[in-house]
Write a protein that holds these residues in place. Structure first.
Motif, PDB file in Angstrom:
ATOM      1  N   LYS A   1       0.852  -1.188   0.000  1.00 63.18           N
ATOM      2  CA  LYS A   1       0.000   0.000   0.000  1.00 63.18           C
ATOM      3  C   LYS A   1       0.889   1.240   0.000  1.00 63.18           C
ATOM      4  O   LYS A   1       2.076   1.174   0.336  1.00 63.18           O
ATOM      5  N   GLU A   2       0.301   2.367  -0.376  1.00 59.59           N
ATOM      6  CA  GLU A   2       1.041   3.621  -0.264  1.00 59.59           C
ATOM      7  C   GLU A   2       1.435   3.837   1.191  1.00 59.59           C
ATOM      8  O   GLU A   2       0.783   3.333   2.116  1.00 59.59           O
TER       9      GLU A   2
ATOM     10  N   SER B   1      -6.587  -0.532  -5.629  1.00 62.06           N
ATOM     11  CA  SER B   1      -6.069   0.829  -5.545  1.00 62.06           C
ATOM     12  C   SER B   1      -7.088   1.864  -6.024  1.00 62.06           C
ATOM     13  O   SER B   1      -7.712   1.685  -7.076  1.00 62.06           O
TER      14      SER B   1
ATOM     15  N   TYR C   1       5.862   1.131  -5.114  1.00 60.61           N
ATOM     16  CA  TYR C   1       5.750   1.462  -3.691  1.00 60.61           C
ATOM     17  C   TYR C   1       7.056   2.039  -3.159  1.00 60.61           C
ATOM     18  O   TYR C   1       7.041   2.927  -2.302  1.00 60.61           O
TER      19      TYR C   1
ATOM     20  N   LEU D   1       7.043   5.628  -4.037  1.00 60.13           N
ATOM     21  CA  LEU D   1       6.110   6.326  -3.143  1.00 60.13           C
ATOM     22  C   LEU D   1       6.726   6.548  -1.768  1.00 60.13           C
ATOM     23  O   LEU D   1       6.478   7.569  -1.119  1.00 60.13           O
TER      24      LEU D   1
ATOM     25  N   GLU E   1       7.242  10.063   0.030  1.00 66.62           N
ATOM     26  CA  GLU E   1       6.817  10.283   1.422  1.00 66.62           C
ATOM     27  C   GLU E   1       7.945  10.887   2.242  1.00 66.62           C
ATOM     28  O   GLU E   1       7.708  11.760   3.101  1.00 66.62           O
TER      29      GLU E   1
ATOM     30  N   VAL F   1       2.092   7.369 -10.462  1.00 68.56           N
ATOM     31  CA  VAL F   1       3.390   7.814  -9.951  1.00 68.56           C
ATOM     32  C   VAL F   1       4.236   8.341 -11.104  1.00 68.56           C
ATOM     33  O   VAL F   1       4.913   9.370 -10.987  1.00 68.56           O
TER      34      VAL F   1
END
Length: 500
Positions: free
Chosen positions: A61-62, A180, A188, A191, A195, A327
């Motif tokens: 998951k993100e 999603s 991921y 990502l 983050e 992305v």
């Protein structure tokens, strides 16, 4: 009187350091750093979580919001590297001196900060985010060659990260795509990097850093990650300069025929990667998301290998960034040529004995950036690393100015290495460290007053060549890249395998 004075002086010194090392309040709770080994004015914060552990329900998951902690977290221990293959002696393993890292784990979303100015929110030092390489399958941000204290001593706040790798960081699967909200899966690990940039935006002022002056830089797959971030709409505005190290330039027509040259291999389409992954997971009975997320770390990691051994099917998944429409919208090449790449200053280069001669593709990138109104500085690291014969298991594979050899110099971390460095090596390292930190500070590797290293352009397609002269003194030459006498090649996904 002297016996009384000495303890008082020591107490005063300790009190001064305590006053300079405040408790910081960031996302998740409070943290306090520890002094760096060689610089009494630099503090390091090891193992700060920047997102929730990506395990169990958070697998594939993100990144999710960081889990708060109680009390003051003393940041004296690096966090877990992403789960990966066990390293064995020889080659890169011995070169970097692995063995003291935390155990590999899916719980890997941790970062580290080196700074001179903790708690000084008005200081606004430039910030650099380091993204490690390793073919998107291995590596971690706390490898000894990435020791960030010399960057901190140069008044740059350095941040290094761990991010999800391999099947945990880049799995594309139809069930994950269906789940999603953006109808995509994979990426991921990218990502996670985004983050970390968001974490910098919200928290780095507490460490004396300027969230509006952030450089991203990385080498090999880390350089490939920088390429992806420079194209990604999700990272736009989160960084202001970029350094791409040993990750190719643009593809250009091959003058000898045979298609394009100078670019980086693609990982294929998300649909193809997803279909292959589904075949492998279905074979193991992992036919729904609950089963996929409840399977053990070891099972998921070994699945592709076990499937191949049992079935004889050579199908496998290339775990690397893909153009997914969320992305990443297009390739780095297309974004550069179409003018949609992040409009920031760039440094880009490679080593003399890298994974092939990258000079043409890098010069092409600089030329296209110039046509779009941008600047790019090109370089080559051409110092063959010294060898005293004590580690033939390394030098049998890693020769000359090999892929990754420049990392010791960019971080000025030579003290962690077994090699018989000369004074010239230390001087060259200082010059490279200064150029990289100048770029982070001033958007120019020469510094605020300019210098000999001019941007690479169509009319002046020159590289800065970092090497030693005949007298073993530091030297740099502005001119054409040197040509390797060794034949380069490409490893998995365009990057070499670092485990042996």
């Amino acid at each position: 009187m002297k016996k009384l004075l000495l303890p008082l002086l020591l107490l005063a010194a300790m009190s001064a350091h305590a006053a300079e090392n405040p408790v910081l309040t960031i996302e998740g709770g409070q943290v306090q750093g520890v002094l760096a080994d060689d610089h009494p004015d630099v503090y390091v914060y090891r193992g700060i979580p920047y997102a929730a552990p990506p395990i169990r329900e958070n697998r594939w998951k993100e990144p999710q919001p960081v889990v708060p902690w109680k009390g003051v977290k003393i940041c004296d221990t690096f966090g877990h590297p992403s789960y990966q293959a066990i390293q064995y002696p020889g080659g890169y393993f011995t070169e970097w001196g692995y063995g003291k890292e935390a155990p590999y784990s899916e719980d890997c979303l941790y970062l580290n900060v080196w700074t001179k100015a903790p708690g000084k929110t008005a200081k606004k030092l430039p910030v650099a985010l380091w993204i490690h390489g390793g073919g998107y399958r291995e590596g971690w941000g706390s490898e000894p060659e990435f020791d960030g204290q010399e960057w901190g001593a140069k008044d740059v706040v350095l941040v290094s990260i761990n991010y999800r790798l391999g099947v945990f960081g880049f799995l594309t699967h139809p069930l994950l795509t269906e789940e999603s909200p953006h109808h995509v899966s994979g990426n991921y690990g990218i990502l996670d990097q985004i983050e970390a940039l968001k974490w910098i935006k919200k928290n780095i002022a507490q460490f004396g850093g300027d969230p509006n002056n952030v450089t991203i830089f990385g080498q090999s797959a880390g350089g490939g990650s920088v390429r992806t971030l420079c194209e990604s709409p999700l990272a736009r505005g989160l960084f202001h300069k970029a350094v791409i190290m040993s990750a190719q330039g643009l593809s250009i027509p091959n003058p000898n025929g045979g298609g394009m040259m100078g670019g980086r291999r693609s990982g294929g389409s998300p649909a193809d990667a997803g279909a292959t992954a589904k075949k492998i997971f279905d074979w193991a009975g992992l036919t729904d998301l609950q089963k996929m997320r409840s399977a053990s770390t070891e099972t998921v990691f070994a699945l592709s290998t076990l499937y191949g051994q049992a079935s004889g099917d050579r199908a496998w998944v290339m775990y690397m960034p893909l153009v997914d429409g969320y992305v990443s919208l297009k390739s780095f090449d297309d974004a550069t040529r179409e003018g949609t790449l992040a409009d920031v200053p760039y440094m880009i280069g490679f080593t003399l004995d890298d994974m092939g001669d990258m000079s043409a593709g890098i010069a092409e990138f600089c030329k296209v950036r110039e046509s779009k109104g941008g600047k790019a500085w090109a370089y080559q690291f051409a110092r063959p690393l010294p060898d005293d014969g004590s580690h033939p298991e390394v030098t049998a594979r890693l020769k000359g100015a090999f892929h990754s050899s420049d990392l010791w110099f960019v971080f000025k971390s030579l003290k962690h290495c077994w090699r018989p460095w000369t004074k010239g090596d230390w001087d060259l390292s200082e010059k490279m460290l200064t150029a990289w930190t100048n770029f982070a500070k001033y958007s120019d590797p020469n510094g605020p007053k300019g210098g000999a290293w001019a941007p690479c352009t169509e009319k002046n397609p020159k590289f800065m060549v970092f090497k030693l002269n005949d007298k073993d003194a530091e030297a740099s030459v502005f001119g054409d890249p040197e040509k390797s006498t060794r034949q380069g090649g490409f490893g998995f996904g365009g990057f070499p395998r670092r485990n042996n």
